[in-house]
Design an enzyme around this catalytic site. Sequence first.
Site, short mmCIF file in Angstrom:
data_model
loop_
_atom_site.label_atom_id
_atom_site.label_comp_id
_atom_site.label_asym_id
_atom_site.label_seq_id
_atom_site.Cartn_x
_atom_site.Cartn_y
_atom_site.Cartn_z
N ARG A 1 0.68 -1.18 -0.12
CA ARG A 1 0.00 -0.17 -0.11
C ARG A 1 0.66 1.18 0.00
NH1 ARG A 1 -3.69 2.33 4.62
NH2 ARG A 1 -5.36 3.73 3.29
N HIS B 1 -6.46 -5.85 -2.42
CA HIS B 1 -7.26 -6.02 -1.08
C HIS B 1 -7.51 -7.41 -1.07
CE1 HIS B 1 -8.69 -1.40 -1.08
NE2 HIS B 1 -7.44 -1.29 -0.93
N PRO C 1 -8.00 7.51 -3.72
CA PRO C 1 -9.64 7.77 -3.79
C PRO C 1 -10.01 7.38 -2.52
CG PRO C 1 -8.95 6.25 -5.62
CD PRO C 1 -7.65 6.71 -4.72
N ASP D 1 -4.39 -13.76 -3.62
CA ASP D 1 -5.03 -14.88 -4.31
C ASP D 1 -6.18 -14.20 -5.01
OD1 ASP D 1 -6.80 -14.55 -2.41
OD2 ASP D 1 -6.21 -16.57 -1.43
N ASP E 1 -10.18 -9.16 2.88
CA ASP E 1 -10.52 -10.36 2.28
C ASP E 1 -10.69 -11.51 3.54
OD1 ASP E 1 -10.72 -12.93 1.43
OD2 ASP E 1 -8.80 -12.83 0.23
N ASN F 1 -3.85 8.80 4.66
CA ASN F 1 -2.42 8.04 5.42
C ASN F 1 -2.58 7.99 6.95
OD1 ASN F 1 -1.44 7.88 2.80
ND2 ASN F 1 -0.29 9.72 2.95
N HIS G 1 0.39 4.81 -2.46
CA HIS G 1 0.13 5.88 -1.79
C HIS G 1 1.40 7.04 -2.07
CE1 HIS G 1 -3.36 5.50 1.19
NE2 HIS G 1 -3.82 4.54 0.18
#
Length: 329
Positions: A70, A202, A172, A257, A249, A102, A74
Amino acid sequence: MASCYFKSSSFCSILVVVVLGVLVGFAGRSSAQLSTNFYSKRCPKVFSTVKSVVQSAISKETRMGASLLRLHFHDCFVNGCDGSILLDDTSSFTGEKTAGPNNNSVRGFEVIDKIKSQVEKACPGVVSCADIVAIAARDSVDILGGPSWAVKLGRRDSKTASLAAANSGVIPPPSSTLDNLINRYKAQGLSARDMVALSGAHTIGKARCSSFRARIYGENNIDASFAKTRQNSCPKTPGSGDNNLAPLDAQTPNSFDPKYFQNLINKKGLLHSDQVLFNGGSTDSLVKTYSASAETFYSDFAKAMIKMGDIKPLTGSQGEIRKNCRRPN
Ligand code: HEM
Ligand SMILES: [Ca+2]
Ligand SMILES: [Ca+2]
């Protein structure tokens, strides 16, 4: 040709063409061209050094792989992949760390510090912090079972950062509509397909209650028992339990995955911005494709990561190679 001292004018023309060609070539090279072999002479140990630190960080805490991935996103979406997100605030400077997307949310800075200090020992003053973040993101995905790819390198580090840009919506928010997501990525030179593939990040990591509260209490396109489960650890009242975490997830939070896409089909996307990818709109069919084919997802994800890593890098003599990723030299 006044400045040509050779007798044959055709020789002179050729000379001029060659000289111009070389000049244009140099100009081309110094403008924003990353390459996979950038450190092969300058710092051949960079890959093994980054990978071993990332590996040990993930062994201590699996989530760190998600956090490092991430961090690259960012960084790249705010004025390009220039390490701007790594700069600490000082009494006279406010960087990007306290920006809405952040603050109390991005992590992994200590791991980047550790990598940087080891890389500096091996090759002082050579490898940028922005490149370290790009390699760490790749290694994280690889270690957690996802695809790997050849990372393009040669980015240099910014001397500054922009709180305003980080707060401007270029990253976003989770309340985004599908159109908003598509447009935000388009503004970075990324397609809707890139956007859906990248959202597959994600498949790992966690989100805070404040990022998904509105969805689990207020939306209809959510599996009822999934919403209930999430409500158990995310109180309805804003201000209470804001930082309680849930996996993005629910099935395999520690594996890279395609389960994230299956969740969307089952109305078990955690964020509003996840579920809009499968909600009767233009990206439904791609979500189905990725849910059914790890190969297609991995291949598109790797391509999109390379494209994201190419957003407005500083190259040549722009920026600097920071000694400490947290401050300009
Ligand atoms: C499509 C637009 C995106 C939106 C709206 C979005 C939003 C979010 C939000 C709200 C969180 C939880 C933050 C928190 O509650 O503290 C999150 C976590 C995360 N995001 Fe995204 N994201 C997007 C795209 C991406 C992309 C492109 C990547 C990487 C390629 C990415 C990687 C991650 C990861 C790995 C986490 C978990 C981090 C951790 O556990 O430390 N996201 N995202
Ligand atoms: Ca940046
Ligand atoms: Ca997963």
